[in-house]
Write a protein that holds these residues in place. Structure first.
Motif, PDB file in Angstrom:
ATOM      1  N   GLU A  89     100.376  77.564  37.990  1.00  0.00           N
ATOM      2  CA  GLU A  89      99.396  76.484  37.842  1.00  0.00           C
ATOM      3  C   GLU A  89      98.728  76.222  39.186  1.00  0.00           C
ATOM      4  N   TYR A  90      97.391  76.147  39.168  1.00  0.00           N
ATOM      5  CA  TYR A  90      96.628  75.893  40.392  1.00  0.00           C
ATOM      6  C   TYR A  90      96.008  74.503  40.345  1.00  0.00           C
ATOM      7  N   ASP A  91      96.205  73.749  41.420  1.00  0.00           N
ATOM      8  CA  ASP A  91      95.628  72.414  41.551  1.00  0.00           C
ATOM      9  C   ASP A  91      94.521  72.468  42.602  1.00  0.00           C
ATOM     10  N   PRO A  92      93.248  72.378  42.206  1.00  0.00           N
ATOM     11  CA  PRO A  92      92.165  72.470  43.192  1.00  0.00           C
ATOM     12  C   PRO A  92      92.126  71.291  44.156  1.00  0.00           C
ATOM     13  N   GLN A  93      92.757  70.172  43.793  1.00  0.00           N
ATOM     14  CA  GLN A  93      92.780  69.022  44.691  1.00  0.00           C
ATOM     15  C   GLN A  93      93.646  69.281  45.914  1.00  0.00           C
ATOM     16  N   THR A  94      94.764  69.978  45.716  1.00  0.00           N
ATOM     17  CA  THR A  94      95.668  70.280  46.827  1.00  0.00           C
ATOM     18  C   THR A  94      95.532  71.715  47.311  1.00  0.00           C
ATOM     19  N   GLY A  95      94.885  72.571  46.500  1.00  0.00           N
ATOM     20  CA  GLY A  95      94.772  73.978  46.855  1.00  0.00           C
ATOM     21  C   GLY A  95      96.089  74.716  46.768  1.00  0.00           C
ATOM     22  N   ALA A  96      97.025  74.223  45.958  1.00  0.00           N
ATOM     23  CA  ALA A  96      98.370  74.801  45.907  1.00  0.00           C
ATOM     24  C   ALA A  96      98.676  75.367  44.524  1.00  0.00           C
ATOM     25  N   TRP A  97      99.492  76.434  44.516  1.00  0.00           N
ATOM     26  CA  TRP A  97     100.007  77.029  43.291  1.00  0.00           C
ATOM     27  C   TRP A  97     101.438  76.546  43.049  1.00  0.00           C
ATOM     28  N   THR A  98     101.760  76.269  41.782  1.00  0.00           N
ATOM     29  CA  THR A  98     103.109  75.868  41.398  1.00  0.00           C
ATOM     30  C   THR A  98     103.569  76.754  40.253  1.00  0.00           C
ATOM     31  N   GLN A  99     104.744  77.359  40.386  1.00  0.00           N
ATOM     32  CA  GLN A  99     105.248  78.183  39.296  1.00  0.00           C
ATOM     33  C   GLN A  99     105.797  77.287  38.198  1.00  0.00           C
ATOM     34  N   LYS A 100     105.375  77.549  36.971  1.00  0.00           N
ATOM     35  CA  LYS A 100     105.793  76.767  35.813  1.00  0.00           C
ATOM     36  C   LYS A 100     106.764  77.591  34.965  1.00  0.00           C
ATOM     37  N   ALA A 101     107.054  77.098  33.766  1.00  0.00           N
ATOM     38  CA  ALA A 101     108.012  77.783  32.897  1.00  0.00           C
ATOM     39  C   ALA A 101     107.521  79.184  32.546  1.00  0.00           C
ATOM     40  N   ASP A 102     108.411  80.171  32.665  1.00  0.00           N
ATOM     41  CA  ASP A 102     108.056  81.534  32.292  1.00  0.00           C
ATOM     42  C   ASP A 102     107.682  81.601  30.817  1.00  0.00           C
ATOM     43  N   PHE A 103     106.766  82.497  30.530  1.00  0.00           N
ATOM     44  CA  PHE A 103     106.386  82.783  29.152  1.00  0.00           C
ATOM     45  C   PHE A 103     107.614  83.304  28.402  1.00  0.00           C
ATOM     46  N   GLN A 104     107.966  82.677  27.281  1.00  0.00           N
ATOM     47  CA  GLN A 104     109.238  82.954  26.612  1.00  0.00           C
ATOM     48  C   GLN A 104     109.149  84.081  25.588  1.00  0.00           C
ATOM     49  N   SER A 105     108.694  85.228  26.041  1.00  0.00           N
ATOM     50  CA  SER A 105     108.651  86.394  25.160  1.00  0.00           C
ATOM     51  C   SER A 105     108.501  87.630  26.034  1.00  0.00           C
ATOM     52  N   GLN A 106     108.125  88.735  25.415  1.00  0.00           N
ATOM     53  CA  GLN A 106     107.997  90.003  26.114  1.00  0.00           C
ATOM     54  C   GLN A 106     106.969  89.925  27.242  1.00  0.00           C
ATOM     55  N   SER A 107     107.342  90.377  28.427  1.00  0.00           N
ATOM     56  CA  SER A 107     106.380  90.510  29.519  1.00  0.00           C
ATOM     57  C   SER A 107     105.303  91.497  29.101  1.00  0.00           C
TER      58      SER A 107
END
Length: 421
Positions: A69-87
């Protein structure tokens, strides 16, 4: 000692101006997307945040299921919950009413390729994935996903053995799909496009690069062929800002196999009202790319990741970088001089009489003057002498804040903001 400090201060200030001005007329690099390079990922925006999912990392060579997830206000990326199926890679994605949708695509194991037909919903408020009904069009990859405010769309793609042109409309409230009129274009895979209001605009694609372009009216459920994009490509990025659409980067395919230009870094703006294309500033990342992600948030566009074909067919670089297009900040009213090599003064400013004057001073003999619209489109270019006053007619242009840029030998020397009333 005072002279040394003064010179140092002037050098620092001029360097800062150079950074600001170049950011104004080009792309601004933002933090990388995680630690892994990737191509074939999916990107979309939900509200004021951007999201990047999946793709294939070629070092060490694996398919990904991560969510960022990218927040343009802070310019930072945050890793969220992995996609729960096949990569996977080559999937589709879009956002509707505060939620993201992701699915289809492919993965491989022991040199065997598998193609997918599942669809998943992401809720950013709970940071959870929920599986939805299977896609009725069957397993496919390299399809295109787009969305209006209330509905999602999947067009074309391949099941691994043959291409399809079927076109499907998704209703998230009932988790149902309706088959719509087939895509009439020539390409099956790797199309690019964007949505503006109740219309979808898409085209390019194929394995050998195409430049055709089509409009789909979601109300009348009809297709209309539009002006082709000037340069053919596939695996390009598309997004819209306001009433302007953008398509850029992508792969040249076999049309450039005898040259070194396998991937593009150019961007084109599409005006639906005029059915016309205008070339805008290129992605100044140093090289072209294909298989990147792109989306827009507010008045800013974003692009990142992808691969870059170069010199010899099959040799590639892989990226994790991320870039922002923003023409609304950084340049103040009036003249700006960069490294004392050029000066640009505009008057009257605001321009209210249908014109303005540009007073130009360059050390060289000839320069290029460019007027850039609020959407980042170059609407005028004019070759100018080293010291001259040029009158620019603007009565045909809409009001707003524009950027006037002065280049010499391909490099920007000065820039100023001009307001048209």
């Amino acid at each position: 000692m005072k002279n040394i400090l003064l010179k140092a201060f002037i050098f620092i200030m001029l360097s800062a101006i150079t950074i600001i001005c170049n950011a104004q007329v080009a792309w601004i690099q933002r933090p990388d997307i995680g630690d892994l390079t990737r191509d074939g990922a999916v990107g979309f925006a939900i509200g004021e945040k951007g999201y990047v999912l999946g793709g294939r990392c070629h070092e060490p060579g694996q398919f990904l299921n991560d969510t960022w997830e990218y927040d343009p206000q802070t310019g930072a990326w945050t890793q969220k919950a992995d996609f729960q199926s096949q990569s996977r890679s080559g999937a589709i994605g879009f956002a509707i009413d505060g939620k993201g949708y992701f699915g289809l695509g492919y993965y491989s194991s022991n040199d065997i390729y598998y193609y997918l037909d599942d669809i998943w919903e992401y809720d950013p408020l709970t940071n959870q994935w929920t599986q939805k009904g299977l896609f009725p069009g069957g397993s496919r990859y390299a399809a295109l996903g787009l969305a209006t405010e209330t509905k999602g769309y999947i067009v074309a793609g391949s099941d691994g053995s043959q291409g399809v042109k079927t076109f499907w409309e998704y209703h998230p409230d009932s988790d149902t799909w309706l088959q719509m009129p087939d895509y009439p274009g020539s390409a099956f895979v790797r199309l690019s496009g964007f949505a503006i209001g109740g219309n979808l605009y898409l085209g390019c694609g194929g394995n050998d690069s195409l430049n055709e372009f089509w409009q789909y009216n979601t109300l009348s459920e009809t297709w209309t062929e539009r002006t082709p994009i000037p340069v053919a490509r596939f695996s390009a990025v598309g997004f819209s800002i306001g009433n302007t659409g953008y398509i850029g980067t992508g792969d040249a395919g076999l049309i450039s196999k005898s040259t070194s230009d396998y991937s593009y870094n150019d961007f084109w703006a599409y005006n639906p009202g005029q059915d016309s294309w205008t070339e805008m500033v290129v992605l100044n990342s140093g090289s072209g790319r294909s298989g990147a992600i792109g989306f827009s948030i507010g008045q800013k566009g974003y692009i990142g990741t992808g691969t870059d074909y170069y010199t010899t067919w099959g040799m590639v670089n892989y990226y994790k970088d991320f870039w922002e297009l923003d023409f609304s900040v950084g340049i103040t009213d009036g003249p700006l001089s960069i490294n004392n090599s050029g000066q640009l003064t505009v008057y009257p400013n605001p321009a209210s009489g249908g014109y303005f004057n540009a007073d130009i001073v360059l050390n060289g003999s000839v320069g290029l003057l460019s007027l850039i619209s609020p959407n980042g489109v170059i609407v005028l270019e004019k070759q100018v002498e080293c010291s001259s006053v040029v009158t620019i007619p603007v009565s045909h242009l809409p009001s707003g804040h524009y950027i006037l840029r002065l280049n010499e030998n391909g490099r920007m020397k000065a820039a100023a903001k001009i307001t048209l009333q």
